[in-house]
Scaffold this active site. Structure first.
Site, PDB file in Angstrom:
ATOM      1  N   VAL A   1     -63.843  32.038 -16.539  1.00 45.60           N
ATOM      2  CA  VAL A   1     -64.289  33.377 -16.142  1.00 45.60           C
ATOM      3  C   VAL A   1     -63.882  34.425 -17.179  1.00 45.60           C
ATOM      4  O   VAL A   1     -64.718  35.238 -17.628  1.00 45.60           O
ATOM      5  CB  VAL A   1     -63.721  33.742 -14.744  1.00 45.60           C
ATOM      6  CG1 VAL A   1     -64.122  35.152 -14.353  1.00 45.60           C
ATOM      7  CG2 VAL A   1     -64.202  32.734 -13.697  1.00 45.60           C
TER       8      VAL A   1
ATOM      9  N   LYS B   1     -60.164  34.486  -5.386  1.00 47.86           N
ATOM     10  CA  LYS B   1     -60.334  34.550  -3.917  1.00 47.86           C
ATOM     11  C   LYS B   1     -59.086  34.130  -3.167  1.00 47.86           C
ATOM     12  O   LYS B   1     -58.810  34.644  -2.087  1.00 47.86           O
ATOM     13  CB  LYS B   1     -61.558  33.741  -3.471  1.00 47.86           C
ATOM     14  CG  LYS B   1     -61.503  32.241  -3.545  1.00 47.86           C
ATOM     15  CD  LYS B   1     -61.521  31.565  -4.878  1.00 47.86           C
ATOM     16  CE  LYS B   1     -62.619  31.941  -5.811  1.00 47.86           C
ATOM     17  NZ  LYS B   1     -63.057  30.753  -6.631  1.00 47.86           N
TER      18      LYS B   1
ATOM     19  N   GLU C   1     -66.243  41.560  -6.181  1.00 51.10           N
ATOM     20  CA  GLU C   1     -67.550  40.908  -6.003  1.00 51.10           C
ATOM     21  C   GLU C   1     -67.513  39.444  -6.449  1.00 51.10           C
ATOM     22  O   GLU C   1     -68.086  38.560  -5.795  1.00 51.10           O
ATOM     23  CB  GLU C   1     -68.615  41.678  -6.804  1.00 51.10           C
ATOM     24  CG  GLU C   1     -70.020  41.170  -6.665  1.00 51.10           C
ATOM     25  CD  GLU C   1     -70.581  41.328  -5.259  1.00 51.10           C
ATOM     26  OE1 GLU C   1     -70.879  42.443  -4.855  1.00 51.10           O
ATOM     27  OE2 GLU C   1     -70.711  40.292  -4.558  1.00 51.10           O
TER      28      GLU C   1
ATOM     29  N   VAL D   1     -66.324  36.083  -4.167  1.00 53.22           N
ATOM     30  CA  VAL D   1     -67.130  35.354  -3.171  1.00 53.22           C
ATOM     31  C   VAL D   1     -68.527  35.088  -3.732  1.00 53.22           C
ATOM     32  O   VAL D   1     -69.233  36.015  -4.116  1.00 53.22           O
ATOM     33  CB  VAL D   1     -67.267  36.160  -1.850  1.00 53.22           C
ATOM     34  CG1 VAL D   1     -68.073  35.377  -0.816  1.00 53.22           C
ATOM     35  CG2 VAL D   1     -65.906  36.530  -1.292  1.00 53.22           C
TER      36      VAL D   1
ATOM     37  N   GLY E   1     -69.653  33.774  -6.517  1.00 53.03           N
ATOM     38  CA  GLY E   1     -69.904  33.908  -7.956  1.00 53.03           C
ATOM     39  C   GLY E   1     -70.849  35.043  -8.296  1.00 53.03           C
ATOM     40  O   GLY E   1     -70.537  36.213  -8.073  1.00 53.03           O
TER      41      GLY E   1
ATOM     42  N   GLY F   1     -67.223  23.774 -15.500  1.00 54.19           N
ATOM     43  CA  GLY F   1     -66.447  24.995 -15.220  1.00 54.19           C
ATOM     44  C   GLY F   1     -66.624  25.517 -13.809  1.00 54.19           C
ATOM     45  O   GLY F   1     -66.306  26.668 -13.523  1.00 54.19           O
TER      46      GLY F   1
ATOM     47  N   GLU G   1     -62.197  24.543  -9.210  1.00 49.03           N
ATOM     48  CA  GLU G   1     -60.918  25.244  -9.350  1.00 49.03           C
ATOM     49  C   GLU G   1     -59.957  24.400 -10.179  1.00 49.03           C
ATOM     50  O   GLU G   1     -60.151  23.188 -10.325  1.00 49.03           O
ATOM     51  CB  GLU G   1     -60.310  25.478  -7.966  1.00 49.03           C
ATOM     52  CG  GLU G   1     -61.129  26.378  -7.077  1.00 49.03           C
ATOM     53  CD  GLU G   1     -61.306  27.776  -7.647  1.00 49.03           C
ATOM     54  OE1 GLU G   1     -60.324  28.475  -7.852  1.00 49.03           O
ATOM     55  OE2 GLU G   1     -62.468  28.163  -7.906  1.00 49.03           O
TER      56      GLU G   1
ATOM     57  N   LYS H   1     -63.016  32.440   1.019  1.00 43.70           N
ATOM     58  CA  LYS H   1     -64.163  33.350   0.851  1.00 43.70           C
ATOM     59  C   LYS H   1     -64.642  33.904   2.192  1.00 43.70           C
ATOM     60  O   LYS H   1     -64.975  35.087   2.296  1.00 43.70           O
ATOM     61  CB  LYS H   1     -65.294  32.620   0.116  1.00 43.70           C
ATOM     62  CG  LYS H   1     -64.947  32.350  -1.349  1.00 43.70           C
ATOM     63  CD  LYS H   1     -65.900  31.359  -1.987  1.00 43.70           C
ATOM     64  CE  LYS H   1     -65.595  31.181  -3.466  1.00 43.70           C
ATOM     65  NZ  LYS H   1     -66.309  30.041  -4.071  1.00 43.70           N
TER      66      LYS H   1
ATOM     67  N   GLY I   1     -69.391  29.330 -12.319  1.00 46.28           N
ATOM     68  CA  GLY I   1     -69.763  29.199 -13.727  1.00 46.28           C
ATOM     69  C   GLY I   1     -69.459  30.484 -14.484  1.00 46.28           C
ATOM     70  O   GLY I   1     -69.277  31.548 -13.902  1.00 46.28           O
TER      71      GLY I   1
HETATM   72  P1  NAP Z   1     -59.393  28.571 -15.612  1.00 51.28           P
HETATM   73  O1  NAP Z   1     -60.543  28.176 -16.439  1.00 51.28           O
HETATM   74  O2  NAP Z   1     -58.416  27.571 -15.163  1.00 51.28           O
HETATM   75  O3  NAP Z   1     -58.626  29.741 -16.414  1.00 51.28           O
HETATM   76  C1  NAP Z   1     -57.461  30.334 -15.935  1.00 51.28           C
HETATM   77  C2  NAP Z   1     -56.922  31.277 -17.007  1.00 51.28           C
HETATM   78  O4  NAP Z   1     -55.787  31.938 -16.471  1.00 51.28           O
HETATM   79  C3  NAP Z   1     -56.487  30.586 -18.269  1.00 51.28           C
HETATM   80  O5  NAP Z   1     -56.871  31.351 -19.379  1.00 51.28           O
HETATM   81  C4  NAP Z   1     -54.963  30.527 -18.149  1.00 51.28           C
HETATM   82  O6  NAP Z   1     -54.306  30.637 -19.384  1.00 51.28           O
HETATM   83  C5  NAP Z   1     -54.703  31.810 -17.375  1.00 51.28           C
HETATM   84  N1  NAP Z   1     -53.480  31.714 -16.586  1.00 51.28           N
HETATM   85  C6  NAP Z   1     -53.191  30.847 -15.597  1.00 51.28           C
HETATM   86  N2  NAP Z   1     -51.984  31.100 -15.084  1.00 51.28           N
HETATM   87  C7  NAP Z   1     -51.502  32.158 -15.789  1.00 51.28           C
HETATM   88  C8  NAP Z   1     -50.286  32.894 -15.759  1.00 51.28           C
HETATM   89  N3  NAP Z   1     -49.319  32.586 -14.889  1.00 51.28           N
HETATM   90  N4  NAP Z   1     -50.126  33.928 -16.623  1.00 51.28           N
HETATM   91  C9  NAP Z   1     -51.099  34.226 -17.494  1.00 51.28           C
HETATM   92  N5  NAP Z   1     -52.284  33.576 -17.575  1.00 51.28           N
HETATM   93  C10 NAP Z   1     -52.447  32.561 -16.737  1.00 51.28           C
HETATM   94  O7  NAP Z   1     -59.886  29.330 -14.294  1.00 51.28           O
HETATM   95  P2  NAP Z   1     -61.285  30.053 -14.057  1.00 51.28           P
HETATM   96  O8  NAP Z   1     -62.275  29.044 -13.626  1.00 51.28           O
HETATM   97  O9  NAP Z   1     -61.594  30.963 -15.190  1.00 51.28           O
HETATM   98  O10 NAP Z   1     -60.935  30.892 -12.748  1.00 51.28           O
HETATM   99  C11 NAP Z   1     -60.159  32.068 -12.827  1.00 51.28           C
HETATM  100  C12 NAP Z   1     -60.139  32.735 -11.457  1.00 51.28           C
HETATM  101  O11 NAP Z   1     -61.475  33.089 -11.090  1.00 51.28           O
HETATM  102  C13 NAP Z   1     -59.632  31.817 -10.335  1.00 51.28           C
HETATM  103  O12 NAP Z   1     -58.903  32.582  -9.431  1.00 51.28           O
HETATM  104  C14 NAP Z   1     -60.901  31.289  -9.702  1.00 51.28           C
HETATM  105  O13 NAP Z   1     -60.722  30.991  -8.344  1.00 51.28           O
HETATM  106  C15 NAP Z   1     -61.835  32.465  -9.864  1.00 51.28           C
HETATM  107  N6  NAP Z   1     -63.266  32.143  -9.944  1.00 51.28           N
HETATM  108  C16 NAP Z   1     -63.702  31.107 -10.715  1.00 51.28           C
HETATM  109  C17 NAP Z   1     -65.052  30.859 -10.819  1.00 51.28           C
HETATM  110  C18 NAP Z   1     -65.593  29.758 -11.684  1.00 51.28           C
HETATM  111  O14 NAP Z   1     -66.804  29.506 -11.624  1.00 51.28           O
HETATM  112  N7  NAP Z   1     -64.782  29.096 -12.499  1.00 51.28           N
HETATM  113  C19 NAP Z   1     -65.957  31.640 -10.097  1.00 51.28           C
HETATM  114  C20 NAP Z   1     -65.483  32.677  -9.293  1.00 51.28           C
HETATM  115  C21 NAP Z   1     -64.132  32.924  -9.224  1.00 51.28           C
HETATM  116  P3  NAP Z   1     -54.419  29.511 -20.544  1.00 51.28           P
HETATM  117  O15 NAP Z   1     -55.827  29.632 -21.053  1.00 51.28           O
HETATM  118  O16 NAP Z   1     -53.406  29.924 -21.543  1.00 51.28           O
HETATM  119  O17 NAP Z   1     -54.149  28.199 -19.885  1.00 51.28           O
HETATM  120  N1  HSE Z   2     -64.623  26.650  -7.533  1.00 45.87           N
HETATM  121  C1  HSE Z   2     -65.471  27.668  -7.037  1.00 45.87           C
HETATM  122  C2  HSE Z   2     -66.769  27.047  -6.559  1.00 45.87           C
HETATM  123  C3  HSE Z   2     -65.733  28.684  -8.092  1.00 45.87           C
HETATM  124  O1  HSE Z   2     -67.048  25.899  -6.924  1.00 45.87           O
HETATM  125  O2  HSE Z   2     -67.511  27.693  -5.812  1.00 45.87           O
HETATM  126  C4  HSE Z   2     -66.470  29.911  -7.607  1.00 45.87           C
HETATM  127  O3  HSE Z   2     -65.707  30.646  -6.701  1.00 45.87           O
END
Ligand code: NAP
Ligand code: HSE
Length: 411
Positions: free
Chosen positions: A14, A104, A128, A131, A133, A186, A189, A204, A301
């Protein structure tokens, strides 16, 4: 007139998407906001990773360095878990920054506290992306709530689960292979049990409930089941009726009472969630005045999620302000007495003695794995399960091919 200064927490799927949009769509943002967006600092966990971030941007593992950025306007949070994100956002609000989050788990646990703190400090808080995406469900609900009471939501809120179920059905992919593919893309979680065990959709629907009713629901009210136990047999049996298995979060509000579930459901072809495939999420909202409407789009994504965050950014600085809603909510105590339709899978007919079956399909003549569509109350279903531990029961939503008959002649 200065730039809008942004601190970004997290540079994973993200966070890197937010970076890309700010880098590549600066002209569009400036025309929308009347100012440049200056991504001034990025917080990461592992400073040694090669990320291709422009050299003029501060990259640090120390949140205090982000907070110390002069004239910091907004903190965007895209890290994982409740902590340290909650502490960071709380400190950012105290410093007078607006905050935007995609997290979330953090927002379901601490959204109320953050909203109160933000209100006291007169800063905006937007979520936004937390919940569904890229699907603009939070903004739409705020808009609807100005004149409607929302009485029902049925939604696919976890892209990973929907992707896995679609892959298993369409490609006959094994569960773990489909999960691995969701991770590579991607969607999943950091801990994918959040997705496949239903916690992510649970968080959510908690966030949506709090938005709709101004208070966090009691978590013990919410039935939560994931997709781990769904087998290809179950999917094929549902298919033989013309139905599909979907992971559905639902909320029904009636006479001041609320019923919330997060679980696999069998839906018929005419149900609005039947055609929602792959990583898509969909939210079917029923308002007392507007009737039923459906929002659908990519639920996870990099760019869809980052797009929702950037929409929040634009709204914050264009003063799109959402007032909180407060309503009285009570638990619906008689849920087990409500009659509904169920899709029941079992390998014996004994426990159905005396029951009028509506429709059945036998999957395997040797094992006699049979799917049945029946109508019963929750209490009656519990009795059936007590007779046979191996019985699998999914709630059914939609229109059966023929009228459903009652499962029990008498209770
Ligand atoms: P991710 O790819 O695992 O990335 C997490 C990032 O946070 C990494 O850059 C990591 O650093 C950093 N991080 C983790 N713990 C940390 C800490 N204690 N201090 C500083 N940085 C820290 O996760 P993501 O998929 O981007 O998701 C991020 C958030 O958005 C989550 O809460 C997830 O639920 C939410 N989300 C994700 C999506 C999705 O499609 N992926 C959609 C909606 C919401 P490093 O890079 O150094 O490891
Ligand atoms: N892991 C979550 C999903 C990311 O698959 O819906 C978006 O919130």
């Amino acid at each position: 007139m200065g730039n809008i200064k942004v601190g970004l927490l997290g540079f994973g799927t993200v966070g890197s998407g937010v970076y890309e949009i700010i880098e590549n769509y600066q002209e569009r943002l400036e025309s929308l906001l009347g100012k440049k967006v200056d991504l001034a600092g990025i917080l990461v966990n592992d400073i040694t990773k090669e990320r291709g971030i422009a050299p003029e941007i501060l990259v640090t593992t120390d949140f205090d360095e982000i907070l110390a950025i002069p004239d910091l306007d907004v903190v965007i949070e895209a890290i994982v878990g409740i902590e340290p994100g909650y502490t960071y956002l709380s400190k950012a609000i105290d410093k007078g920054c607006h905050i935007i989050t995609a997290n979330k788990e953090l927002f379901a646990h601490k959204g109320r506290e953050l909203k109160q703190q933000a209100q006291a400090k007169n800063v905006e808080i937007s979520y936004e992306a937390s919940v569904a995406g890229g699907v603009p469900v939070i903004g739409t609900l705020h808009q609807l709530l100005q004149v409607n009471s929302v009485v029902k939501i049925e939604a696919i809120l976890n892209g990973t689960s929907n992707y896995i179920l679609s892959e298993i059905r369409n490609e006959r992919t094994a569960f773990l292979d489909a999960l691995q593919s969701a991770q590579t893309k991607g969607y999943a979680e950091a801990d994918p049990s959040n997705d496949v065990d239903g916690y992510d959709a649970f968080y959510k629907i908690v966030i949506l409930t709090e938005l709709l009713f101004g208070q966090r629901p009691e978590w013990k009210w919410i039935e939560r089941k994931g997709i781990r136990d769904i087998s290809l047999n179950h999917i094929q049996l549902a298919e033989s009726f013309g139905f599909r298995l979907k992971h559905v979060a639902s909320l029904v509000y009636k006479d001041g009472a609320l019923k919330i579930d997060v679980e696999p459901k069998v839906v018929s072809e005419d149900h609005p969630l039947y055609s929602v495939e792959g990583v898509d999420n969909a939210v079917v909202i029923t308002g007392d005045l507007v009737g039923q409407l459906k929002l659908q789009g990519p639920g996870a994504g990099k760019l869809p999620t980052a797009s929702a965050i950037i929409e929040d950014l634009v709204n914050v600085f264009n003063s799109v302000h959402h007032s909180p809603v407060v309503k009285e909510v009570k638990l619906l105590h008689d849920v087990d007495e409500q009659e509904q339709t169920w899709f029941v899978i079992g390998n014996s007919t004994d426990q159905f003695e005396g029951i009028t079956l509506f429709e059945e399909s036998i999957m395997d003549h040797h094992d006699r794995v049979t799917g049945r569509l029946i109508q019963a109350t929750g209490r009656e279903i519990k009795k059936l399960k007590a007779k046979d531990n191996d019985l699998t029961v999914y709630p059914f939503s939609g229109t059966p091919a023929q009228p459903v008959k009652k499962a029990f002649a008498t209770a």
